[in-house]
Design an enzyme around this catalytic site. Structure first.
Site, short mmCIF file in Angstrom:
data_model
loop_
_atom_site.label_atom_id
_atom_site.label_comp_id
_atom_site.label_asym_id
_atom_site.label_seq_id
_atom_site.Cartn_x
_atom_site.Cartn_y
_atom_site.Cartn_z
N LYS A 13 0.81 -1.22 0.00
CA LYS A 13 0.00 0.00 0.00
C LYS A 13 0.84 1.26 0.00
O LYS A 13 0.39 2.30 -0.48
CB LYS A 13 -0.92 0.02 1.23
CG LYS A 13 -2.12 -0.91 1.11
CD LYS A 13 -3.20 -0.50 2.08
CE LYS A 13 -4.40 -1.42 1.96
NZ LYS A 13 -5.38 -1.15 3.03
N LYS A 25 -13.82 -5.96 -3.18
CA LYS A 25 -14.76 -4.88 -2.92
C LYS A 25 -14.17 -3.52 -3.26
O LYS A 25 -14.87 -2.53 -3.27
CB LYS A 25 -15.28 -4.93 -1.47
CG LYS A 25 -14.27 -4.59 -0.39
CD LYS A 25 -14.95 -4.67 0.98
CE LYS A 25 -13.95 -4.63 2.09
NZ LYS A 25 -14.04 -3.71 3.13
N LYS A 49 -9.13 -12.51 -7.44
CA LYS A 49 -10.24 -12.56 -6.49
C LYS A 49 -11.23 -11.41 -6.73
O LYS A 49 -10.81 -10.30 -7.06
CB LYS A 49 -9.65 -12.44 -5.08
CG LYS A 49 -10.56 -12.91 -3.98
CD LYS A 49 -9.81 -12.88 -2.64
CE LYS A 49 -10.78 -12.66 -1.52
NZ LYS A 49 -10.16 -12.40 -0.23
#
Ligand code: TRP
Length: 339
Positions: free
Chosen positions: A117, A202, A199
């Site tokens: 990140k 969201k 995957k």
């Protein structure tokens, strides 16, 4: 009601970021609903974690309510278990600070999520760096026995265990319970509709990759009809060779309860079109009751606020003993607070 029910404590947290998808539902939320029967559950909306990335205030507020309403609509039971917002319970920030003082910078620098990140560590905010100690605080505050974790969170749970053991060793006392990972027996992994080797996420920017829990029927149908399928025409379980078809089979199986062999048999000799239509139908029908309930709840802010207040009050009470044990061990003057 929840305290000391004698059942093991299962704790889970998720950030109000992105949009809940059928991947989150099948892979996580639906399992939590099941686990409520056997465990004393604590579900935390980790809004303090969410702000390690800059958030638009209006959106964060709205999304937080939406997440809580979706969890309730899916069947989380706030009366027999505890559902609350992390920012409502001061113990999380308090314990996170304390744990920061027992965590090495080197340990946190090695966290793969931080490395992913924070491309530029110089510019990354300190909260992002200390994200794992806040997560450890979430878990250790409640003497959690079990924490369901996906692959991406295993390292953070390992750190949590490490910190608990370190503190216990330093003070030669059982200040924290050392939590165990909970690996679901058969956690179906739902993949992206357009890139079925990734995957379903969201936080995916591309809408066609996921089905949101709150997508309207038309949109669900369109997304599934346009989902990537593989060459050939056969409905066959072959995740390596035919990841697109395998993903649609996983979705079918998750909602119909049928095995892959049964699905193969039912659709043997038929093309993709009919199968996709049936998967779409199944998803629409399965989500309908959740969506109906969601719409009943989301506008009822009085109810939502009551659930959150009640959850936070019980979480505050439950979080006190662990915090107290640690304060005492450290050598802080016992606080003499009124009432
Ligand atoms: N870090 C977790 C995630 O990204 C969310 C989380 C925060 C969490 N606190 C937690 C998960 C405590 C389990 C237990 O998914």
């Amino acid at each position: 009601m929840t305290a000391n029910s004698g059942k093991p404590v299962l704790l889970s947290g998720s950030a109000p970021s992105g949009i809940l998808t059928i991947g989150n539902y099948i892979g996580a939320v639906r399992n939590w609903v099941q686990m409520q029967q056997d465990y004393d559950c604590i579900f935390i909306l980790v809004d303090l974690h969410a702000i390690t990335v800059r958030q638009d205030p209006k959106e964060l507020l709205q999304r937080s309510y939406q997440f809580i309403a979706q969890y309730l609509a899916c069947g989380l039971d706030p009366e027999h278990h505890i559902l609350f917002a992390q920012s409502h319970v001061p113990g999380h920030s308090q314990l996170a600070w304390l744990l920061n003082c027992y965590t090495q910078m080197g340990q946190l620098s090695r966290m793969t999520q931080f490395k992913d990140k924070a491309q530029n560590a110089e510019k990354a905010n300190v909260g992002l760096f200390a994200y794992p100690t806040l997560m450890a605080a979430d878990i250790l505050l409640y003497d959690a026995d079990l924490v369901p974790v996906g692959e991406d969170q295993k390292q953070h749970l390992e750190l949590t265990r490490d910190l608990a053991q370190r503190v216990n060793n330093i003070y030669n006392a059982e200040i924290f319970k050392v939590p165990e990972p909970y690996i679901p027996k058969v956690g179906a992994r739902i993949m992206s509709l357009q890139e079925p080797t990734k995957k379903m996420s969201k936080s995916d920017k591309a809408e066609t990759n996921y089905i949101a829990l709150l997508d309207e029927p038309k949109r669900i149908k369109r997304k599934i009809m346009r989902a990537v399928t593989d060459s050939g025409e056969e409905i066959k379980w072959d995740p390596e060779g035919k990841p697109g078809v395998a993903n649609l089979m996983s979705i079918h199986s998750a909602f119909s309860g049928k095995s892959f062999a049964e699905i193969e048999r039912a659709y043997g000799g038929q093309g993709y079109g009919g199968f996709k239509g049936d998967v779409a139908e199944l998803v629409v029908e399965s989500l309908a009751p959740i969506q109906k309930r969601y719409h009943e709840i989301i506008d009822d802010k009085v109810y939502l606020n009551n659930v959150l207040r009640d959850g936070a009050e019980r979480a505050c009470v439950r979080s006190q003993p662990a915090l107290q044990r640690f304060h005492d061990a450290i050598g802080f003057i016992p606080a003499q607070l009124h009432g």
